[in-house]
Design an enzyme around this catalytic site. Structure first.
Site, PDB file in Angstrom:
ATOM      1  CE  LYS A   1     -13.958  12.160   3.989  1.00  0.00           C
ATOM      2  NZ  LYS A   1     -14.932  11.379   4.779  1.00  0.00           N
TER       3      LYS A   1
ATOM      4  CB  SER B   1      -9.504  11.008   4.193  1.00  0.00           C
ATOM      5  OG  SER B   1      -8.542  10.780   3.178  1.00  0.00           O
TER       6      SER B   1
ATOM      7  CE1 TYR C   1     -14.051  12.347   0.362  1.00  0.00           C
ATOM      8  CE2 TYR C   1     -11.689  11.960   0.492  1.00  0.00           C
ATOM      9  CZ  TYR C   1     -12.988  11.579   0.785  1.00  0.00           C
ATOM     10  OH  TYR C   1     -13.208  10.434   1.516  1.00  0.00           O
TER      11      TYR C   1
END
Length: 251
Positions: A159, A142, A155
């Site tokens: 990633k 991401s 998060y």
């Protein structure tokens, strides 16, 4: 389209969204595909939509469960033969907010699924024929792993770990296996709804290309990376973002 003719692929987290679009593109390019996810009913429907058991099967379970990963690989070996392509699309984000108040239990779960689960899938795919046959691995990262992402910071941390994991695996598994990643910005899926719901036009206006991504945008790039056209590409993270990282616009 036959650029993946003869390929046997596992696409994790693929009952809908980006994973399903990747599986759909793979089948269109001549591959046979096993899709995974937690919802058995959704997987059954998705596999039928992909063309049925001759080209697509689904195996339900949790991506951080070693027994599930082993069962998927064994099923693929029985149905299609050795694995030659793995797409790591599993990912969760159970926490939203600043790192200063992040629930550490939620953080551990993200590491277990997003990072260790991904490595576990690689290990199983290697056992399932990828080590012997050679092939390609693509992991969905991401842009939150490339630049700060307030609200989804941990998060993004997981990633970022996947990007480094991609580079390490690319060196370790060369020359028979190529390992790459893609880093999308906001793609219109159920998973990303909170990032644009009720303000899609406002968010899209920060993207030079004037729109948010759709799953097919990612699928095309992943199919390319798994094809012979990308035979001299490994250890790379391809940003798919409509230009938003150039302007510093919304995630």
């Amino acid at each position: 389209m036959t650029k993946l003719s003869g390929a046997v692929a596992i696409v994790t987290g693929a009952s809908r969204g980006i994973g399903f679009a990747i599986a759909q593109r793979f089948v269109a390019e001549g591959a046979r595909v096993c899709i995974t996810g937690r919802d058995a009913g959704a997987l059954e429907t998705a596999a039928k939509d992909l063309g049925g058991p001759e080209v697509a099967i689904g195996v339900a379970g949790k991506g951080d469960d070693p027994d599930h990963r082993a069962a998927v690989v064994d099923t693929v070996l029985g149905a299609f033969g050795p694995v030659t392509v793995l797409v790591n699309n599993i990912g969760i984000n159970p926490a939203y907010g600043p790192l200063s108040t992040l629930d550490l239990g939620a953080a551990r779960k993200m590491i277990d699924v997003n990072v260790l689960g991904t490595l576990g899938w690689v290990q199983e795919a290697l056992r399932g024929g990828l080590a012997e046959q050679g092939g390609s691995i693509v992991t969905i990262s991401s842009i939150s792993g490339i630049r700060p992402a307030p609200g989804i910071a941990f998060y993004g941390t997981t990633k970022a770990a996947l990007i480094h994991l991609t580079e390490e695996l690319a060196v370790e598994l060369a020359p028979r296996i190529r390992v790459n990643a893609v880093a999308p910005a906001v793609v219109k899926t159920r998973f990303a709804t909170a990032l644009y719901e009720g303000r899609e036009e406002q968010v899209a206006a920060t993207y030079p290309l004037g729109r948010l991504g759709v799953p097919e945008d990612v699928a095309g790039t992943v199919a390319f990376l798994c094809s012979a056209d990308a035979a001299w590409i490994t250890g790379q993270t391809v940003v798919i973002d409509g230009g938003v990282t150039l302007t510093g616009g919304a995630q």
